[in-house]
Design a protein around this motif. Structure first.
Motif, PDB file in Angstrom:
ATOM      1  N   TYR A  92       0.550   5.450  -0.710  1.00 36.05           N
ATOM      2  CA  TYR A  92       0.521   6.723   0.011  1.00 36.05           C
ATOM      3  C   TYR A  92       1.891   7.103   0.554  1.00 36.05           C
ATOM      4  O   TYR A  92       2.084   8.221   1.010  1.00 36.05           O
ATOM      5  CB  TYR A  92      -0.492   6.672   1.155  1.00 36.05           C
ATOM      6  N   LEU A  93       2.829   6.155   0.523  1.00 32.40           N
ATOM      7  CA  LEU A  93       4.175   6.396   1.049  1.00 32.40           C
ATOM      8  C   LEU A  93       5.226   6.434  -0.054  1.00 32.40           C
ATOM      9  O   LEU A  93       6.418   6.450   0.227  1.00 32.40           O
ATOM     10  CB  LEU A  93       4.531   5.307   2.069  1.00 32.40           C
ATOM     11  N   HIS A 109      -6.801  11.194  -4.143  1.00 29.38           N
ATOM     12  CA  HIS A 109      -5.744  11.877  -3.403  1.00 29.38           C
ATOM     13  C   HIS A 109      -6.216  13.160  -2.743  1.00 29.38           C
ATOM     14  O   HIS A 109      -5.454  14.106  -2.605  1.00 29.38           O
ATOM     15  CB  HIS A 109      -4.533  12.154  -4.311  1.00 29.38           C
ATOM     16  N   GLU A 152       1.386  14.384   8.676  1.00 28.83           N
ATOM     17  CA  GLU A 152       1.070  13.964   7.310  1.00 28.83           C
ATOM     18  C   GLU A 152       1.525  12.520   7.088  1.00 28.83           C
ATOM     19  O   GLU A 152       0.797  11.712   6.498  1.00 28.83           O
ATOM     20  CB  GLU A 152       1.730  14.886   6.291  1.00 28.83           C
ATOM     21  N   ARG A 163      -0.844   9.262   6.315  1.00 25.34           N
ATOM     22  CA  ARG A 163      -0.551   8.368   5.192  1.00 25.34           C
ATOM     23  C   ARG A 163      -0.406   6.918   5.664  1.00 25.34           C
ATOM     24  O   ARG A 163      -0.818   5.990   4.960  1.00 25.34           O
ATOM     25  CB  ARG A 163       0.704   8.831   4.462  1.00 25.34           C
ATOM     26  N   LEU A 204      -3.930   5.702   6.081  1.00 27.23           N
ATOM     27  CA  LEU A 204      -4.507   5.407   4.770  1.00 27.23           C
ATOM     28  C   LEU A 204      -3.936   4.103   4.207  1.00 27.23           C
ATOM     29  O   LEU A 204      -4.652   3.324   3.569  1.00 27.23           O
ATOM     30  CB  LEU A 204      -4.252   6.560   3.802  1.00 27.23           C
ATOM     31  N   THR A 205      -2.670   3.842   4.484  1.00 31.11           N
ATOM     32  CA  THR A 205      -2.043   2.580   4.068  1.00 31.11           C
ATOM     33  C   THR A 205      -2.710   1.409   4.772  1.00 31.11           C
ATOM     34  O   THR A 205      -3.011   0.383   4.154  1.00 31.11           O
ATOM     35  CB  THR A 205      -0.526   2.619   4.374  1.00 31.11           C
TER      36      THR A 205
END
Length: 179
Positions: free
Chosen positions: A11-12, A84, A155, A159, A162-163
């Motif tokens: 995600y990064l 995504h 954002e 992320r 999510l990581t």
């Protein structure tokens, strides 16, 4: 051999290497969850689709009056971050009588039913911006920043969350289990 980021940092991947390294250190040390909870201590209070609709429609009325009214806004358990997607904006056109009628929907991933208010705000702003700008281009992101000045920081933080989840971490703002 490619220099792709570790799976936990997918995600990064678009962020600078130094930022990815900082995130990896937080993740490896087990401090990412604590960092997120310190920064965002509690979840928003929008528990129902109706409450979410009223919230999103109020934002649309305040900032984007010229855009079409939303027909539906809801939390959707079928949206998977794996694809995504954190939220979706859809427009469905139907012939009704002799007229063409468009319906606009925003669906937010159910994962964000239990998220801090800024995370929900970032996702809602992103989907609202699609009412006016279809593509993820410069105009789209300028509109996102107009609606939410901290859009890009939020954002990144989403992320990072999510990581954390991808690495096997627990949902941080999930409601307590009922007895």
């Amino acid at each position: 051999m490619t220099n792709s980021p570790p799976k936990a940092l997918k995600y990064l991947a678009a962020y600078p290497e130094t930022l990815q390294q900082q995130a990896q250190r937080l993740l490896d040390s087990g401090r990412l969850a604590t960092w997120l909870l310190d920064k965002y201590p509690q979840a928003h209070g929008l528990r129902t689709d109706g409450a979410l609709y009223r919230h999103v429609e109020a934002l649309r009325q305040e900032h984007m009056r010229q855009t079409p009214r939303l027909d539906r806004v809801l939390f959707d358990s079928k949206i998977h971050v794996v694809r995504h997607a954190l939220g979706l904006h859809t427009m469905v056109s139907r012939v009704q009588g002799g007229r063409l009628k468009a319906q606009h929907e925003i669906r937010i991933g159910a994962l964000f039913r239990d998220a801090p208010p800024p995370f929900l705000s970032m996702i809602v702003v992103h989907e609202l911006a699609h009412l006016k700008e279809r593509d993820h281009d410069r105009a789209f992101y300028r509109l996102c920043e107009h609606l939410e000045p901290d859009y890009h920081r939020l954002e990144l933080d989403v992320r990072l969350y999510l990581t954390h989840l991808e690495a096997g971490g627990e949902r941080l703002w999930a409601p307590a289990a009922s007895p």
